[in-house]
Design an enzyme around this catalytic site. Structure first.
Site, short mmCIF file in Angstrom:
data_model
loop_
_atom_site.label_atom_id
_atom_site.label_comp_id
_atom_site.label_asym_id
_atom_site.label_seq_id
_atom_site.Cartn_x
_atom_site.Cartn_y
_atom_site.Cartn_z
N SER A 50 0.82 -1.21 0.00
CA SER A 50 0.00 0.00 0.00
C SER A 50 0.85 1.26 0.00
O SER A 50 2.03 1.24 0.36
CB SER A 50 -0.91 0.02 1.23
OG SER A 50 -0.13 0.27 2.41
N ASP A 83 -1.06 -1.03 -4.02
CA ASP A 83 -2.39 -0.80 -3.48
C ASP A 83 -2.57 0.65 -3.05
O ASP A 83 -1.70 1.24 -2.40
CB ASP A 83 -2.58 -1.73 -2.28
CG ASP A 83 -3.99 -1.71 -1.72
OD1 ASP A 83 -4.94 -1.59 -2.51
OD2 ASP A 83 -4.14 -1.84 -0.49
N HIS A 84 -3.70 1.24 -3.42
CA HIS A 84 -4.09 2.58 -2.98
C HIS A 84 -3.05 3.66 -3.28
O HIS A 84 -2.82 4.55 -2.45
CB HIS A 84 -4.43 2.60 -1.49
CG HIS A 84 -5.79 2.08 -1.18
ND1 HIS A 84 -6.95 2.76 -1.51
CD2 HIS A 84 -6.19 0.94 -0.57
CE1 HIS A 84 -8.00 2.06 -1.12
NE2 HIS A 84 -7.56 0.94 -0.56
N GLY A 206 -11.29 -3.88 2.45
CA GLY A 206 -11.81 -3.98 3.81
C GLY A 206 -12.33 -5.36 4.16
O GLY A 206 -13.17 -5.52 5.04
N ASN A 227 -9.19 -8.25 -1.07
CA ASN A 227 -8.05 -7.64 -0.39
C ASN A 227 -8.13 -7.88 1.11
O ASN A 227 -9.15 -7.57 1.73
CB ASN A 227 -8.01 -6.13 -0.64
CG ASN A 227 -7.62 -5.78 -2.06
OD1 ASN A 227 -7.61 -6.62 -2.95
ND2 ASN A 227 -7.27 -4.52 -2.27
#
Length: 276
Positions: A50, A83-84, A206, A227
């Site tokens: 992330s 990620d993100h 989440g 995820n």
């Protein structure tokens, strides 16, 4: 098996109507535990890093390079995903390192800016053969910017995918990031509507806050990339804590990180079974 593109892992999940496990890594023990657990399950897996973990380590290259090298030596197919990511520059670095995919997260912006910036990232990544994930409809728990009651509209999601060309879409269906309890309630009917409306794989963020039964129902309804981060951290931390509590003189990290790595591996094997 060599390092594989994320598109290959997702394509298998779609073909088999199952969920592809995508697990966040923070330390090298995460990498080893996830790959070991996937090997025991004889199942492909995605390692993901992330934007927050990049900040923690002060850069993407050290942990990212370790993940890529470990994937190359894994006995099962392993993909590596960013990620993100909140900046185009970080996505570009991941592409340069050899990541198979990246999530560009512009979901906190207004719809028009989200589309414009995501489309630019998609064009650049596709030129390098890299899959792009995006997010529409805020998933809870991200720095206070998201609300767990927000939901993704299927019609808007269909338009967003057409306008951006993304390869996978993270949608808001009731989960929230960083939950330590597993009592989030997913809108399974909405997942099915999104599956029918959107021509690319759906991504559930989440997932640590969702029960095994809830995750299985989400996969059955059409979620294809699942995820998971906090659940692994809970397992790892508990094992480290138990080891240190059991021996107050313990100072060799291998004596407590080794069992923690093994616990992560066991949890990965179990979770991958839930995604089948």
């Amino acid at each position: 098996m060599p390092l594989v593109p994320t598109s290959e892992v997702l394509a298998e999940a779609v073909a088999r109507s199952r969920g592809a496990g995508s697990f966040n890594i923070i330390a090298f023990e995460h990498i080893e535990g996830i790959i070991s657990g996937a090997a025991a399950a004889r199942t492909p897996v995605i390692l993901q890093i992330s934007h927050n973990t990049v900040r923690y380590h002060g850069g993407l290259a050290p942990l990212g390079s370790a993940a890529l090298r470990a994937a190359e030596q894994a006995p099962v197919p392993v993909a590596v995903h960013l990620d993100h990511a909140e900046s185009e520059e970080l996505v570009a670095e991941a592409v340069e390192l050899g990541f198979g995919s990246a999530m560009f997260d512009a979901s906190t912006m207004d719809y028009a800016e989200n589309v414009a910036r995501t489309r630019t990232v998609v064009e650049r990544c596709h030129a390098a053969g890299v899959l792009v994930e995006a997010e529409l409809g805020e998933v809870g728990g991200k720095d206070g910017a998201h609300a767990p009651w927000v939901r993704t509209d299927p019609g808007e999601a269909k338009t967003f995918v057409a306008e951006t060309g993304v390869d996978a879409l993270a949608v808001a269906v009731g989960s929230s990031h960083a939950m330590t309890s597993r009592d989030a309630v997913l809108d399974v009917e909405l997942i099915a509507r999104l599956r029918d409306a959107v021509p690319v794989p759906l991504v559930l963020h989440g997932s640590s806050g969702v029960s095994d039964a809830g995750i299985a129902a989400a996969v059955a309804a059409g979620m294809r990339k699942i995820n998971i981060a906090t659940q692994l951290n809970k397992v790892l931390t508990k094992t480290v804590r138990d080891s240190l509590d059991a021996d107050g003189d313990l100072v060799d990290p291998r004596k407590y990180l080794g069992p923690a790595r093994a616990a992560v591996a066991a949890e990965i094997t179990r979770l991958l079974g839930v995604l089948r």
